[in-house]
Design a protein around this motif. Sequence first.
Motif, short mmCIF file in Angstrom:
data_model
loop_
_atom_site.label_atom_id
_atom_site.label_comp_id
_atom_site.label_asym_id
_atom_site.label_seq_id
_atom_site.Cartn_x
_atom_site.Cartn_y
_atom_site.Cartn_z
N ASP A 27 0.82 -1.21 0.00
CA ASP A 27 0.00 0.00 0.00
C ASP A 27 0.86 1.26 0.00
O ASP A 27 0.61 2.19 -0.78
CB ASP A 27 -0.94 0.01 1.21
N LEU A 28 1.85 1.31 0.87
CA LEU A 28 2.75 2.47 0.91
C LEU A 28 3.79 2.44 -0.21
O LEU A 28 4.34 3.47 -0.58
CB LEU A 28 3.48 2.54 2.25
N GLU A 29 4.06 1.22 -0.70
CA GLU A 29 5.12 1.01 -1.70
C GLU A 29 6.46 1.50 -1.15
O GLU A 29 7.23 2.18 -1.82
CB GLU A 29 4.77 1.71 -3.02
N ARG A 30 6.70 1.16 0.10
CA ARG A 30 7.96 1.48 0.77
C ARG A 30 8.64 0.19 1.20
O ARG A 30 8.03 -0.88 1.26
CB ARG A 30 7.71 2.35 2.02
N GLY A 31 9.91 0.31 1.54
CA GLY A 31 10.62 -0.79 2.15
C GLY A 31 10.72 -0.54 3.64
O GLY A 31 10.42 0.54 4.13
N GLY A 32 11.12 -1.53 4.37
CA GLY A 32 11.28 -1.39 5.81
C GLY A 32 12.37 -2.31 6.29
O GLY A 32 12.94 -3.10 5.52
N THR A 33 12.69 -2.24 7.57
CA THR A 33 13.74 -3.05 8.15
C THR A 33 13.28 -3.63 9.48
O THR A 33 12.66 -2.92 10.29
CB THR A 33 15.02 -2.21 8.40
N TYR A 34 13.56 -4.92 9.71
CA TYR A 34 13.32 -5.52 11.00
C TYR A 34 14.56 -5.32 11.88
O TYR A 34 15.69 -5.60 11.46
CB TYR A 34 13.05 -7.03 10.88
N ILE A 35 14.36 -4.83 13.07
CA ILE A 35 15.46 -4.63 14.01
C ILE A 35 15.24 -5.55 15.21
O ILE A 35 14.18 -5.49 15.86
CB ILE A 35 15.53 -3.16 14.48
N LYS A 36 16.23 -6.41 15.48
CA LYS A 36 16.14 -7.31 16.63
C LYS A 36 16.12 -6.50 17.92
O LYS A 36 16.94 -5.60 18.12
CB LYS A 36 17.31 -8.28 16.65
N PHE B 98 11.28 -0.78 11.32
CA PHE B 98 11.79 0.57 11.08
C PHE B 98 11.44 0.95 9.66
O PHE B 98 11.75 0.24 8.70
CB PHE B 98 13.31 0.62 11.27
N VAL B 99 10.74 2.10 9.48
CA VAL B 99 10.34 2.53 8.15
C VAL B 99 10.37 4.06 8.09
O VAL B 99 10.12 4.73 9.08
CB VAL B 99 8.93 1.99 7.79
N VAL B 100 10.72 4.58 6.91
CA VAL B 100 10.75 6.03 6.67
C VAL B 100 9.64 6.37 5.68
O VAL B 100 9.51 5.71 4.64
CB VAL B 100 12.11 6.48 6.10
N VAL B 101 8.83 7.39 6.00
CA VAL B 101 7.76 7.80 5.11
C VAL B 101 7.83 9.30 4.89
O VAL B 101 8.39 10.04 5.70
CB VAL B 101 6.36 7.43 5.66
N ASP B 102 7.25 9.74 3.77
CA ASP B 102 7.11 11.16 3.51
C ASP B 102 6.09 11.74 4.46
O ASP B 102 5.13 11.08 4.85
CB ASP B 102 6.66 11.36 2.05
N LYS B 103 6.28 12.99 4.86
CA LYS B 103 5.37 13.59 5.85
C LYS B 103 3.94 13.67 5.34
O LYS B 103 3.00 13.70 6.14
CB LYS B 103 5.86 14.99 6.24
N THR C 40 -0.15 10.85 8.37
CA THR C 40 -1.49 10.72 8.94
C THR C 40 -2.15 9.42 8.52
O THR C 40 -2.72 8.70 9.35
CB THR C 40 -2.37 11.91 8.50
N ALA C 41 -2.04 9.08 7.22
CA ALA C 41 -2.63 7.83 6.72
C ALA C 41 -1.94 6.63 7.35
O ALA C 41 -2.60 5.63 7.69
CB ALA C 41 -2.51 7.77 5.21
N VAL C 42 -0.62 6.70 7.53
CA VAL C 42 0.13 5.59 8.13
C VAL C 42 -0.33 5.36 9.57
O VAL C 42 -0.59 4.23 9.99
CB VAL C 42 1.64 5.86 8.09
N GLN C 43 -0.43 6.43 10.34
CA GLN C 43 -0.87 6.30 11.74
C GLN C 43 -2.28 5.72 11.82
O GLN C 43 -2.56 4.85 12.67
CB GLN C 43 -0.82 7.66 12.42
#
Length: 302
Positions: free
Chosen positions: A237-246, A260-265, A269-272
């Motif tokens: 849906d976001l078409e983003r990548g993410g990272t799992y952190i132990k 851990f994920v980075v999104v555009d500002k 709101t939609a992500v939350q």
Amino acid sequence: MRELRLKQFWFSWLGVLFGAFVLAAGFVLFTNPYDIVPGGVYGLGCAFHKLVPSIATGTFGLMMDIPLMIIGFLIFGTKFGAKTVFAALITPVIINAMTALVGDSIAVGNGEGFIAEYLNFSHNLLIPSIFGGVVIGVGVGLIVKFGATSGGTDIISMIVSKFLHMKFGTAVLIVESSVVIVSMIILREWTMPLYALVAIFAQSKAIDFVLGGAEEDKLLFIISEKKEELKHYIIHDLERGGTYIKSKGMYTGNDKEMIFVVVDKRQITAVQDNIKIIDPEAFVVVVNAQDTYGDGFKTFPK
């Protein structure tokens, strides 16, 4: 969960509608009466309206909106969204309705009606330039915040922001300044564009403020028992990548995987909202990012 989704659905549509009203008010009350063209299809519509008074400003805006929406669908696909179509169609209607109520012009130092009596800034055009830019920027920011755009040159700004990896507000500043130059040629007016540039600058700053302050991107640290559902949402849906952190819980001592994920500002709101729907018990930390480089974000400086 279904009730929460339904509530958020209607809230977002009401947010877009409110943003359209604010956007229309900025044009009708502050910029259009003084021939200040703060960019956008409605700014261009104001310029064309001076040439062809029989066609309303909002109608000109709608005529330009339709082909731009088609381009938006071709580039962004279905994610372009029904709310953008709604915002693009309802905004010119609101502009025309407001204009019919308060008028669309004002005689310098004279005139009748609501604007002439209560909002006559003809003695100091810097005031409507600044206030008009801020109000228009807040309207655009609200529409974008609730998952749409106001159509028109916002679509061009989205394209510029996407492919040149720059702030949406910065893209707005570039695109709308180009519109001012075109309007200057149409109206053959060489002083008003200076006020228009002030309005555009105020507009771009207001948009960035509404969309999340001065920071460009947001870092999210998420701990959830439903990480597979969140993974699907982030990737598809976001078409983003993410990272799992132990990680390990300090109190329980249980091993966990933190996302851990980075999104555009513009997406925060939609992500939350979606995290709340997927897992209301999730633990989420949102942090401002000073700069983000790499795929999908800015390129490394030379």
